[in-house]
Design a protein around this motif. Sequence first.
Motif, PDB file in Angstrom:
ATOM      1  N   GLU A  26       0.805  -1.227   0.000  1.00 38.48           N
ATOM      2  CA  GLU A  26       0.000   0.000   0.000  1.00 38.48           C
ATOM      3  C   GLU A  26       0.834   1.270   0.000  1.00 38.48           C
ATOM      4  N   ASP A  27       2.050   1.218   0.552  1.00 40.65           N
ATOM      5  CA  ASP A  27       2.854   2.436   0.613  1.00 40.65           C
ATOM      6  C   ASP A  27       3.711   2.655  -0.633  1.00 40.65           C
ATOM      7  N   ALA A  28       3.523   1.850  -1.674  1.00 39.38           N
ATOM      8  CA  ALA A  28       4.266   2.024  -2.924  1.00 39.38           C
ATOM      9  C   ALA A  28       3.578   3.068  -3.797  1.00 39.38           C
ATOM     10  N   ASP A  29       4.381   3.903  -4.449  1.00 43.31           N
ATOM     11  CA  ASP A  29       3.860   4.950  -5.334  1.00 43.31           C
ATOM     12  C   ASP A  29       4.056   4.512  -6.787  1.00 43.31           C
ATOM     13  N   GLY A  30       3.099   3.742  -7.301  1.00 39.48           N
ATOM     14  CA  GLY A  30       3.192   3.197  -8.653  1.00 39.48           C
ATOM     15  C   GLY A  30       3.282   4.250  -9.731  1.00 39.48           C
ATOM     16  N   ASP A  31       2.768   5.459  -9.468  1.00 39.80           N
ATOM     17  CA  ASP A  31       2.820   6.540 -10.457  1.00 39.80           C
ATOM     18  C   ASP A  31       4.244   7.023 -10.717  1.00 39.80           C
ATOM     19  N   LYS A  32       5.148   6.744  -9.794  1.00 34.56           N
ATOM     20  CA  LYS A  32       6.530   7.207  -9.940  1.00 34.56           C
ATOM     21  C   LYS A  32       7.505   6.062 -10.231  1.00 34.56           C
ATOM     22  N   ALA A  33       6.996   4.939 -10.681  1.00 37.38           N
ATOM     23  CA  ALA A  33       7.848   3.786 -10.997  1.00 37.38           C
ATOM     24  C   ALA A  33       8.772   4.126 -12.161  1.00 37.38           C
ATOM     25  N   SER A  34       9.974   3.551 -12.127  1.00 38.84           N
ATOM     26  CA  SER A  34      10.933   3.750 -13.212  1.00 38.84           C
ATOM     27  C   SER A  34      11.615   2.422 -13.506  1.00 38.84           C
ATOM     28  N   ALA A  35      12.225   2.333 -14.688  1.00 34.62           N
ATOM     29  CA  ALA A  35      12.889   1.084 -15.074  1.00 34.62           C
ATOM     30  C   ALA A  35      14.103   1.396 -15.934  1.00 34.62           C
ATOM     31  N   LYS A  36      15.090   0.502 -15.853  1.00 31.96           N
ATOM     32  CA  LYS A  36      16.267   0.601 -16.712  1.00 31.96           C
ATOM     33  C   LYS A  36      16.781  -0.802 -16.992  1.00 31.96           C
ATOM     34  N   MET A  37      17.429  -0.969 -18.138  1.00 31.42           N
ATOM     35  CA  MET A  37      17.998  -2.254 -18.531  1.00 31.42           C
ATOM     36  C   MET A  37      19.514  -2.114 -18.473  1.00 31.42           C
ATOM     37  N   VAL A  38      20.157  -2.987 -17.684  1.00 33.49           N
ATOM     38  CA  VAL A  38      21.607  -2.962 -17.545  1.00 33.49           C
ATOM     39  C   VAL A  38      22.138  -4.378 -17.730  1.00 33.49           C
ATOM     40  N   ASP A  39      22.936  -4.586 -18.765  1.00 31.56           N
ATOM     41  CA  ASP A  39      23.582  -5.878 -19.028  1.00 31.56           C
ATOM     42  C   ASP A  39      22.594  -7.042 -19.031  1.00 31.56           C
ATOM     43  N   GLY A  40      21.452  -6.883 -19.672  1.00 28.15           N
ATOM     44  CA  GLY A  40      20.477  -7.963 -19.788  1.00 28.15           C
ATOM     45  C   GLY A  40      19.614  -8.175 -18.562  1.00 28.15           C
ATOM     46  N   VAL A  41      19.668  -7.245 -17.604  1.00 29.19           N
ATOM     47  CA  VAL A  41      18.834  -7.338 -16.410  1.00 29.19           C
ATOM     48  C   VAL A  41      17.945  -6.099 -16.339  1.00 29.19           C
ATOM     49  N   LEU A  42      16.637  -6.322 -16.264  1.00 33.18           N
ATOM     50  CA  LEU A  42      15.683  -5.227 -16.126  1.00 33.18           C
ATOM     51  C   LEU A  42      15.558  -4.884 -14.649  1.00 33.18           C
ATOM     52  N   HIS A  43      15.740  -3.606 -14.315  1.00 26.23           N
ATOM     53  CA  HIS A  43      15.627  -3.125 -12.936  1.00 26.23           C
ATOM     54  C   HIS A  43      14.425  -2.188 -12.860  1.00 26.23           C
ATOM     55  N   VAL A  44      13.435  -2.552 -12.056  1.00 23.34           N
ATOM     56  CA  VAL A  44      12.247  -1.723 -11.856  1.00 23.34           C
ATOM     57  C   VAL A  44      12.300  -1.203 -10.430  1.00 23.34           C
ATOM     58  N   SER A  45      12.116   0.109 -10.272  1.00 19.92           N
ATOM     59  CA  SER A  45      12.126   0.725  -8.953  1.00 19.92           C
ATOM     60  C   SER A  45      10.802   1.449  -8.734  1.00 19.92           C
ATOM     61  N   VAL A  46      10.155   1.134  -7.616  1.00 23.63           N
ATOM     62  CA  VAL A  46       8.891   1.784  -7.260  1.00 23.63           C
ATOM     63  C   VAL A  46       9.114   2.460  -5.907  1.00 23.63           C
ATOM     64  N   PRO A  47       9.165   3.812  -5.899  1.00 12.72           N
ATOM     65  CA  PRO A  47       9.430   4.499  -4.630  1.00 12.72           C
ATOM     66  C   PRO A  47       8.288   4.335  -3.636  1.00 12.72           C
ATOM     67  N   LYS A  48       8.660   4.446  -2.362  1.00 16.01           N
ATOM     68  CA  LYS A  48       7.642   4.425  -1.319  1.00 16.01           C
ATOM     69  C   LYS A  48       7.069   5.835  -1.199  1.00 16.01           C
ATOM     70  N   LYS A  49       5.795   5.932  -0.832  1.00 16.14           N
ATOM     71  CA  LYS A  49       5.152   7.232  -0.680  1.00 16.14           C
ATOM     72  C   LYS A  49       5.825   8.005   0.445  1.00 16.14           C
ATOM     73  N   ALA A  50       6.013   9.294   0.216  1.00 18.12           N
ATOM     74  CA  ALA A  50       6.661  10.141   1.210  1.00 18.12           C
ATOM     75  C   ALA A  50       5.819  10.218   2.477  1.00 18.12           C
ATOM     76  N   GLY A  51       6.482  10.054   3.609  1.00 14.33           N
ATOM     77  CA  GLY A  51       5.784  10.167   4.883  1.00 14.33           C
ATOM     78  C   GLY A  51       4.893   8.995   5.219  1.00 14.33           C
ATOM     79  N   ALA A  52       4.886   7.988   4.379  1.00 13.65           N
ATOM     80  CA  ALA A  52       4.027   6.833   4.646  1.00 13.65           C
ATOM     81  C   ALA A  52       4.698   5.963   5.699  1.00 13.65           C
TER      82      ALA A  52
END
Length: 145
Positions: free
Chosen positions: A106-132
Amino acid sequence: MVEKSETIEKSEHRGLWPSLYDPFRMFGTRIADWLSPATEASSSGDAYDISMELPGVSDDDIELTVADGVVTIRGEKKTQEEKKGDTWYFSERQYGAFRRSFRLPEDADGDKASAKMVDGVLHVSVPKKAGAEAKAARKIDIAKE
């Protein structure tokens, strides 16, 4: 006397036959899970991270969506290798679609998710909501009549 409830039935089939094929009912799903790309999910102080091994998969062949608190990664692997020599020929092709979904806390902020591909590995980062902060369990008193 105990009666059998219809809500407990696994399927609409009754009798001997369903029990014979029950072990195979989810066979396709189990195979798909086994063939899915290796994935790791973790949590840090400020974000949730998902890493998925996708060697040979182009960024253009990956679709990443966040909807209703669920991160879904879809893609297709398409690799083809062909080598020729004077007296030999080698050809190899690999094709296959995959799909993995991850429910976010519930404390994940899906609207601010980001992703990058590095050496054949996909990295997805979903920040936690501020102050949550994790909500502490609350005791509920039972009213007396």
